[in-house]
Motif scaffolding. Structure first.
Motif, PDB file in Angstrom:
ATOM      1  N   ASP A   1     -34.011  -0.592  94.769  1.00 38.05           N
ATOM      2  CA  ASP A   1     -34.745  -1.554  95.687  1.00 38.05           C
ATOM      3  C   ASP A   1     -34.547  -3.007  94.894  1.00 38.05           C
ATOM      4  OD1 ASP A   1     -36.101  -1.862  92.990  1.00 38.05           O
ATOM      5  OD2 ASP A   1     -37.207   0.338  93.627  1.00 38.05           O
TER       6      ASP A   1
ATOM      7  N   THR B   1     -40.103  -2.485 101.764  1.00 35.09           N
ATOM      8  CA  THR B   1     -39.200  -1.892 102.049  1.00 35.09           C
ATOM      9  C   THR B   1     -39.559  -0.520 103.003  1.00 35.09           C
ATOM     10  OG1 THR B   1     -39.100  -0.629 100.185  1.00 35.09           O
ATOM     11  CG2 THR B   1     -37.558  -2.574 100.149  1.00 35.09           C
TER      12      THR B   1
ATOM     13  N   THR C   1     -41.912  -2.230  97.355  1.00 38.75           N
ATOM     14  CA  THR C   1     -41.826  -0.921  97.573  1.00 38.75           C
ATOM     15  C   THR C   1     -42.561  -0.932  99.154  1.00 38.75           C
ATOM     16  OG1 THR C   1     -41.530   0.119  95.696  1.00 38.75           O
ATOM     17  CG2 THR C   1     -42.238   1.666  97.470  1.00 38.75           C
TER      18      THR C   1
END
Length: 496
Positions: A420, A278, A275
Motif C-alpha cells: 500500500d 485502495t 487501506t
C-alpha cells in the motif's frame, strides 16, 4: 506507523466521513499537502532545482586525476572521495523529514540549495580538509533534493504526474551530463580543478534567489490562514490512489505540510484511510481472485532485499563510471575533452533509455524482462572496457543505455512491491538508504584495486562481476511470487 519507520511523513488522509462527503470525489484535493495551488511559474522552479542535483558530483570525474596530482592522493583516496556523496545520501536522507517538519518543504529546499552552494565553494577554496567537508556538504544538499523534488513536482502537477516525473528526471540527467561534458574544458580555461568545480556554486545560488519567492509566498499564506478558521487537511480521493502510489514510490518520498501546523492539527490515520482508499478502488471480487499480499513485515520479506540489492548495484555502476570513466578513457589514450564527451554520452543516454524501458515492464506479468534488458548492457560494457578499451565510446553508449533504464526499473520495482502507499514509502526508504551504502562500494573498490594492481583490469573485473550480479538479482527482483500491492497499477511508469 510504517511510513514513520522509514523516516518519512505521508500526506494526511484522515478526514471524517462527513468531511469526505462534503465534496464530490472529482472535486477532492489532488495534492498530498494542504494549501492553494502553486502558480505555474513558481511551480516550474522545481525543475530548476532538479537541474542542480547532479553537477556538483558529475563534474568531479573528469578532473579526478587533476585533484589527485594536486593533493598527492592516490586512487584509493580518490575512491573514498567518490564514495563520500553516497555516504552523505544514506546518512542525511532519513533526517530530512525532521528538517521539513520544522521548517516546511519550501524552506527546506532553500536551505538545501544554500548548503549545496556552500559545499561547492568550501570544496574548491579550502585545503584537503575543505575538500572532504565540502564534498559531504554537497552530498547533504543533494540528499534533501533527492527526497523532496519528486514529491513537490508531483504535488504541484497532480493532474500530470507522469509528465512531471519525466521532466524532473530529465533535468537531473541533463544537469549531470552537462557537468561531465564541461568539467575538463572549464579546468583548462580557468587553470585548474578548483575554479572548474567552484563554477557549480553559482546555479544553486541563482535558483535559491528565485525559490525565495515561494518561501515568501508561503509566509503570506500562513499569515492569511491564521486569521481564518484554520487550515483544511487535505485528503486523497479514491480516484487518486494511483497518484498516491506514484508519489510514495519516489526517492525517500517525504510529504510535509508547509503551513507549520501543530501536531494536533495534522493528526490523521494514514494507514487506515489509505487501506480504505485502495479497497474502494478495487472490486472485492477482483481482490478475491488474486493471491494475498505477503503478510510478513517489510524486513522479513525476501523481495525487500532483492529490490534493495538491485537498487544498490545499479547505483554502484552509475557512480563508479561517473567517477572513473574519464580516468579510464585518458589512460586508454583519449584526451581529457574526449573523455568528457564519453562521460556525457554515458550519462545523457539515460534519458532516452529511461523513457523506453517501461514498455517492457509488464511482459508476462512480471518485471524480469525489463530488469534483465536494463542490466545486460552494463555487462557488455564492462567486458568491452576491459578487452577493447580503444572502443570506449561504444561501451559508453551501451553502458549509458543500461544505467538509465536500470534506475527506472529500480524505482518501478519499489512502487510495485509495496502493499500500500505507506508500505511503499517504507520500502523506498529502506531500499535507497541501504542501496546508497551498497553503491558506495563501487567507486571506492574501483580506485583501491586500480592503485593496488597498477592497472585498470582488476577494477574492471570487479565492475563486470557486479554487473553480472545485477543480472542475477534482476531475475529475483523482477519475479512476482506475491501480489505485493493491494492496488497494483499495470500502466504505472516511473522514470529516473
Amino acid at each position: 506507523m510504517v511510513g514513520e519507520a522509514a523516516g518519512v511523513t505521508v500526506g494526511e488522509t484522515g478526514r471524517t466521513t462527513a468531511d469526505k462527503t462534503a465534496k464530490p470525489a472529482t472535486e477532492a484535493t489532488e495534492t498530498l499537502e494542504s494549501g492553494p495551488a502553486t502558480p505555474p511559474l513558481l511551480a516550474a522552479l522545481i525543475f530548476l532545482v532538479a537541474l542542480n542535483l547532479r553537477p556538483a558530483i558529475a563534474g568531479v570525474g573528469p578532473v579526478l586525476t587533476r585533484i589527485g596530482d594536486d593533493l598527492g592522493w592516490g586512487e584509493s583516496v580518490l575512491g573514498v572521495l567518490g564514495a563520500m556523496p553516497l555516504w552523505a545520501f544514506a546518512a542525511v536522507s532519513p533526517l530530512i523529514r525532521f528538517v521539513t517538519k520544522r521548517f516546511g518543504t519550501n524552506r527546506t529546499i532553500l536551505i538545501a540549495l544554500l548548503v549545496l552552494a556552500a559545499g561547492d565553494l568550501i570544496r574548491s577554496l579550502g585545503g584537503p580538509s575543505g575538500v572532504w567537508l565540502g564534498t559531504f556538504a554537497v552530498g547533504a544538499g543533494i540528499a534533501a533534493g533527492n527526497v523532496l523534488v519528486p514529491v513537490i513536482a508531483k504535488r504541484d502537477y497532480a493532474g500530470h504526474v507522469a509528465v512531471a516525473t519525466g521532466v524532473y528526471s530529465g533535468c537531473i540527467t541533463a544537469g549531470s551530463a552537462i557537468a561531465g561534458l564541461t568539467a575538463a574544458p572549464l579546468a583548462a580555461r580557468f587553470g585548474g580543478w578548483r575554479p572548474a568545480l567552484a563554477v557549480w556554486a553559482v546555479p544553486p545560488l541563482i535558483v535559491a534567489a528565485l525559490w525565495l519567492i515561494r518561501v515568501v509566498r508561503d509566509g503570506q499564506e500562513n499569515r492569511n490562514a491564521g486569521t481564518g478558521a484554520g487550515t483544511e487537511v487535505s485528503s486523497a480521493a479514491p480516484s487518486s490512489s494511483s497518484s498516491m502510489l506514484q508519489a510514495a514510490g519516489s526517492s525517500d518520498a517525504v510529504v510535509a505540510d508547509d503551513s507549520d501546523q501543530s501536531g494536533a492539527d495534522r493528526a490523521s490515520a494514514p494507514n487506515a484511510s489509505s487501506t480504505a482508499v485502495t479497497a474502494a478502488a478495487e472490486p472485492a471480487a477482483e481482490l478475491a481472485a488474486k493471491p494475498a499480499p505477503d503478510p510478513r513485515p517489510l524486513w522479513r520479506r525476501p523481495m525487500t532485499w532483492w529490490v534493495t540489492l538491485f537498487m544498490g548495484l545499479q547505483s554502484s555502476a552509475f557512480y563508479t563510471m561517473s567517477n572513473w570513466l574519464p580516468s579510464l578513457a585518458t589512460a586508454s589514450g583519449f584526451t581529457e575533452s574526449q573523455a568528457g564527451v564519453q562521460l556525457f554520452v554515458f550519462q545523457s543516454l539515460g534519458i532516452l533509455s529511461g523513457l523506453l524501458i517501461p514498455v517492457l515492464m509488464h511482459v508476462r506479468g512480471n518485471q524480469i524482462c525489463a530488469a534483465l534488458t536494463a542490466s545486460a548492457p552494463m555487462v557488455i560494457a564492462g567486458f568491452g572496457w576491459m578487452l577493447l578499451p580503444r572502443w570506449s565510446m561504444l561501451w559508453s553508449v551501451i553502458g549509458g543505455a543500461g544505467q538509465g533504464a536500470s534506475l527506472v526499473v529500480a524505482l518501478t520495482l519499489i512502487s510495485l512491491r509495496g502493499r500500500d502507499p505507506q508500505d511503499t514509502v517504507a520500502l523506498s526508504g529502506l531500499a535507497q538508504s541501504l542501496g546508497y551504502l551498497i553503491a558506495s562500494i563501487g567507486p571506492l573498490a574501483f580506485g583501491s584495486l586500480a592503485e593496488l594492481s597498477g592497472t585498470w583490469i582488476a577494477p574492471l573485473v570487479l565492475f563486470t562481476a557486479f554487473a553480472v550480479g545485477q543480472c542475477v538479482v534482476a531475475v529475483l527482483a523482477g519475479a512476482v511470487r506475491w501480489r505485493n500491492s493491494l492496488h497494483e497499477v499495470p500502466h504505472l511508469k516511473m522514470s529516473a
